[in-house]
Design a protein around this motif. Structure first.
Motif, PDB file in Angstrom:
ATOM      1  N   TYR A 188       0.850  -1.189   0.000  1.00 55.59           N
ATOM      2  CA  TYR A 188       0.000   0.000   0.000  1.00 55.59           C
ATOM      3  C   TYR A 188       0.884   1.237   0.000  1.00 55.59           C
ATOM      4  N   GLU A 189       0.388   2.287  -0.611  1.00 56.22           N
ATOM      5  CA  GLU A 189       1.201   3.437  -0.979  1.00 56.22           C
ATOM      6  C   GLU A 189       1.856   4.124   0.209  1.00 56.22           C
ATOM      7  N   ALA A 190       1.169   4.218   1.341  1.00 60.55           N
ATOM      8  CA  ALA A 190       1.699   4.979   2.470  1.00 60.55           C
ATOM      9  C   ALA A 190       2.730   4.215   3.294  1.00 60.55           C
ATOM     10  N   CYS A 191       2.873   2.932   3.055  1.00 61.47           N
ATOM     11  CA  CYS A 191       3.816   2.113   3.827  1.00 61.47           C
ATOM     12  C   CYS A 191       5.253   2.457   3.430  1.00 61.47           C
ATOM     13  N   PRO A 192       6.090   2.928   4.373  1.00 59.74           N
ATOM     14  CA  PRO A 192       7.468   3.298   4.009  1.00 59.74           C
ATOM     15  C   PRO A 192       8.288   2.124   3.497  1.00 59.74           C
ATOM     16  N   PRO A 242      -3.138  -3.522  -4.537  1.00 56.47           N
ATOM     17  CA  PRO A 242      -3.205  -2.599  -3.394  1.00 56.47           C
ATOM     18  C   PRO A 242      -3.880  -3.234  -2.183  1.00 56.47           C
ATOM     19  N   CYS A 243      -3.248  -3.053  -1.033  1.00 53.67           N
ATOM     20  CA  CYS A 243      -3.748  -3.633   0.215  1.00 53.67           C
ATOM     21  C   CYS A 243      -3.841  -2.581   1.311  1.00 53.67           C
ATOM     22  N   PRO A 244      -4.597  -1.502   1.102  1.00 51.99           N
ATOM     23  CA  PRO A 244      -4.716  -0.489   2.146  1.00 51.99           C
ATOM     24  C   PRO A 244      -5.410  -1.061   3.377  1.00 51.99           C
ATOM     25  N   ARG A 245      -5.220  -0.404   4.500  1.00 49.77           N
ATOM     26  CA  ARG A 245      -5.880  -0.844   5.728  1.00 49.77           C
ATOM     27  C   ARG A 245      -7.394  -0.731   5.555  1.00 49.77           C
ATOM     28  N   GLY A 246      -8.082  -1.759   5.987  1.00 47.19           N
ATOM     29  CA  GLY A 246      -9.521  -1.810   5.793  1.00 47.19           C
ATOM     30  C   GLY A 246      -9.921  -2.341   4.442  1.00 47.19           C
ATOM     31  N   ARG A 261       2.780  10.039  -7.897  1.00 44.11           N
ATOM     32  CA  ARG A 261       2.440   9.612  -6.533  1.00 44.11           C
ATOM     33  C   ARG A 261       0.967   9.869  -6.245  1.00 44.11           C
ATOM     34  N   ARG A 262       0.471  11.009  -6.659  1.00 42.72           N
ATOM     35  CA  ARG A 262      -0.936  11.337  -6.402  1.00 42.72           C
ATOM     36  C   ARG A 262      -1.863  10.310  -7.036  1.00 42.72           C
ATOM     37  N   VAL A 263      -1.529   9.838  -8.206  1.00 39.08           N
ATOM     38  CA  VAL A 263      -2.351   8.841  -8.879  1.00 39.08           C
ATOM     39  C   VAL A 263      -2.248   7.495  -8.170  1.00 39.08           C
ATOM     40  N   ARG A 264      -1.039   7.125  -7.774  1.00 34.83           N
ATOM     41  CA  ARG A 264      -0.873   5.836  -7.084  1.00 34.83           C
ATOM     42  C   ARG A 264      -1.643   5.819  -5.763  1.00 34.83           C
ATOM     43  N   GLU A 265      -1.694   6.939  -5.078  1.00 38.07           N
ATOM     44  CA  GLU A 265      -2.454   7.009  -3.831  1.00 38.07           C
ATOM     45  C   GLU A 265      -3.927   6.701  -4.071  1.00 38.07           C
ATOM     46  N   VAL A 266      -4.491   7.266  -5.123  1.00 37.31           N
ATOM     47  CA  VAL A 266      -5.905   7.032  -5.422  1.00 37.31           C
ATOM     48  C   VAL A 266      -6.136   5.585  -5.840  1.00 37.31           C
ATOM     49  N   LEU A 267      -5.275   5.051  -6.680  1.00 37.84           N
ATOM     50  CA  LEU A 267      -5.392   3.646  -7.079  1.00 37.84           C
ATOM     51  C   LEU A 267      -5.371   2.736  -5.858  1.00 37.84           C
ATOM     52  N   CYS A 268      -4.512   3.055  -4.901  1.00 35.64           N
ATOM     53  CA  CYS A 268      -4.403   2.243  -3.695  1.00 35.64           C
ATOM     54  C   CYS A 268      -5.678   2.337  -2.861  1.00 35.64           C
ATOM     55  N   GLU A 269      -6.145   3.536  -2.625  1.00 33.95           N
ATOM     56  CA  GLU A 269      -7.318   3.711  -1.780  1.00 33.95           C
ATOM     57  C   GLU A 269      -8.567   3.086  -2.390  1.00 33.95           C
ATOM     58  N   PHE A 286      -3.004  11.765 -19.617  1.00 34.01           N
ATOM     59  CA  PHE A 286      -1.929  12.414 -18.891  1.00 34.01           C
ATOM     60  C   PHE A 286      -2.570  13.278 -17.796  1.00 34.01           C
ATOM     61  N   GLU A 287      -1.734  13.963 -17.013  1.00 33.65           N
ATOM     62  CA  GLU A 287      -2.135  14.933 -15.989  1.00 33.65           C
ATOM     63  C   GLU A 287      -2.778  14.233 -14.780  1.00 33.65           C
ATOM     64  N   SER A 288      -2.116  14.382 -13.638  1.00 33.39           N
ATOM     65  CA  SER A 288      -2.546  13.681 -12.435  1.00 33.39           C
ATOM     66  C   SER A 288      -3.976  14.036 -12.025  1.00 33.39           C
ATOM     67  N   ALA A 289      -4.357  15.326 -12.102  1.00 32.66           N
ATOM     68  CA  ALA A 289      -5.702  15.719 -11.684  1.00 32.66           C
ATOM     69  C   ALA A 289      -6.766  15.056 -12.558  1.00 32.66           C
ATOM     70  N   ASP A 290      -6.510  14.987 -13.859  1.00 33.92           N
ATOM     71  CA  ASP A 290      -7.465  14.351 -14.762  1.00 33.92           C
ATOM     72  C   ASP A 290      -7.557  12.851 -14.494  1.00 33.92           C
ATOM     73  N   ILE A 291      -6.420  12.232 -14.229  1.00 26.76           N
ATOM     74  CA  ILE A 291      -6.423  10.790 -13.957  1.00 26.76           C
ATOM     75  C   ILE A 291      -7.138  10.499 -12.637  1.00 26.76           C
ATOM     76  N   GLU A 292      -6.869  11.295 -11.626  1.00 29.54           N
ATOM     77  CA  GLU A 292      -7.544  11.103 -10.338  1.00 29.54           C
ATOM     78  C   GLU A 292      -9.055  11.197 -10.492  1.00 29.54           C
ATOM     79  N   ALA A 293      -9.512  12.217 -11.194  1.00 26.83           N
ATOM     80  CA  ALA A 293     -10.951  12.387 -11.391  1.00 26.83           C
ATOM     81  C   ALA A 293     -11.535  11.209 -12.156  1.00 26.83           C
ATOM     82  N   TYR A 294     -10.815  10.738 -13.160  1.00 23.09           N
ATOM     83  CA  TYR A 294     -11.285   9.587 -13.935  1.00 23.09           C
ATOM     84  C   TYR A 294     -11.396   8.342 -13.056  1.00 23.09           C
TER      85      TYR A 294
END
Length: 251
Positions: free
Chosen positions: A37-41, A61-65, A166-174, A237-245
């Motif tokens: 999961y993305e936040a795990c160091p 992706p294996c986020p908590r919960g 990173r912003r996109v990977r966070e959303v994919l993980c969550e 392309f573009e993280s904001a567009d990918i996140e919204a998608y």
């Protein structure tokens, strides 16, 4: 906490590990599988090594919960601990970031890649501070409201230290969306810095790097993140567009 500034800070605190890709590493015939999961160091350090060794992987992706891949990871490895690497090329199932990185470097590293080693204590501290700077984004599963997983795996062109990827990977993980991570680390000095630097000063420099060449051939650009989703025939392309998608399609 999800703005680009904190993402740049996170990359800085992590020493910009996961930027430069080695040349001449051996590609595994079967795709590596990484439960993480993305936040795990400790997961971050493995992703850094994947970029530096120029290796692709299926990210589960294996986020908590999370309910999609956490039970599967526990069944595969015997416990809910992350990162967990499954390498069907060598029939290895490996916990512990240091052991995973050593395995990747020993098995697939050649030339410069063979020099890659697991980060020491300073690297671990930097990876932890990077997660804190991002407000632990990519730690907890989002409420998907019954959304189904993709039938075919989306592909994300990324490199670990990219503040935008990173912003996109966070959303994919969550959202617990599995995907193929196409690492596109920078393999030449002409690529250092944002894309406009290359376009302005090194426009004639040859494209180097396995996935960077593929990216350039397909799009004419050397920019990440770049998401290709065969389920909807979407490429963005573009993280904001990918996140919204991603939120509208899989959230």
């Amino acid at each position: 906490m999800r703005n680009t500034l904190t993402s740049v800070m996170a990359s800085t605190l992590a020493g910009w590990r996961g930027t430069i890709a080695a040349k001449g590493t051996r590609q595994p015939p079967l795709m590596l599988q990484l439960y993480e999961y993305e936040a795990c160091p400790f997961c971050r350090m493995v992703r850094q090594a994947l970029t530096e060794l120029d290796l692709d992987a299926v990210i589960l992706p294996c986020p908590r919960g999370g309910t999609r891949f956490r039970p599967q990871a526990e069944q595969v490895g015997g416990r809910a601990q992350f990162p967990l690497l499954v390498d069907d090329n060598t029939n290895d199932v490996i916990y512990e970031s240091r052991d995973i990185i050593d395995h990747l470097a020993r098995t697939y590293g050649q030339g410069n890649g063979a020099k890659i080693a697991a980060p020491g204590m300073i690297g671990q501290i930097g990876a932890s501070l990077a997660s804190l700077t991002r407000g632990m984004a990519g730690m907890h599963a989002a409420n998907r409201q019954g959304a189904a997983p993709p039938r075919e795996l989306p592909e994300l062109y990324s490199f670990e230290s990219s503040p935008y990827a990173r912003r996109v990977r966070e959303v994919l993980c969550e959202l617990e969306v599995p995907y193929v991570l196409r690492n596109a680390g920078k393999a030449t000095k002409a690529d250092m810095g944002p894309p406009w630097v290359r376009q302005t000063f090194f426009a004639d420099a040859p494209v180097e790097g396995r996935n960077r060449q593929i990216l350039f051939d397909e799009t004419g650009r050397l920019q990440v993140p770049y998401l290709v989703d065969p389920n909807t025939e979407t490429a963005l392309f573009e993280s904001a567009d990918i996140e919204a998608y991603l939120r509208s399609t899989y959230g």
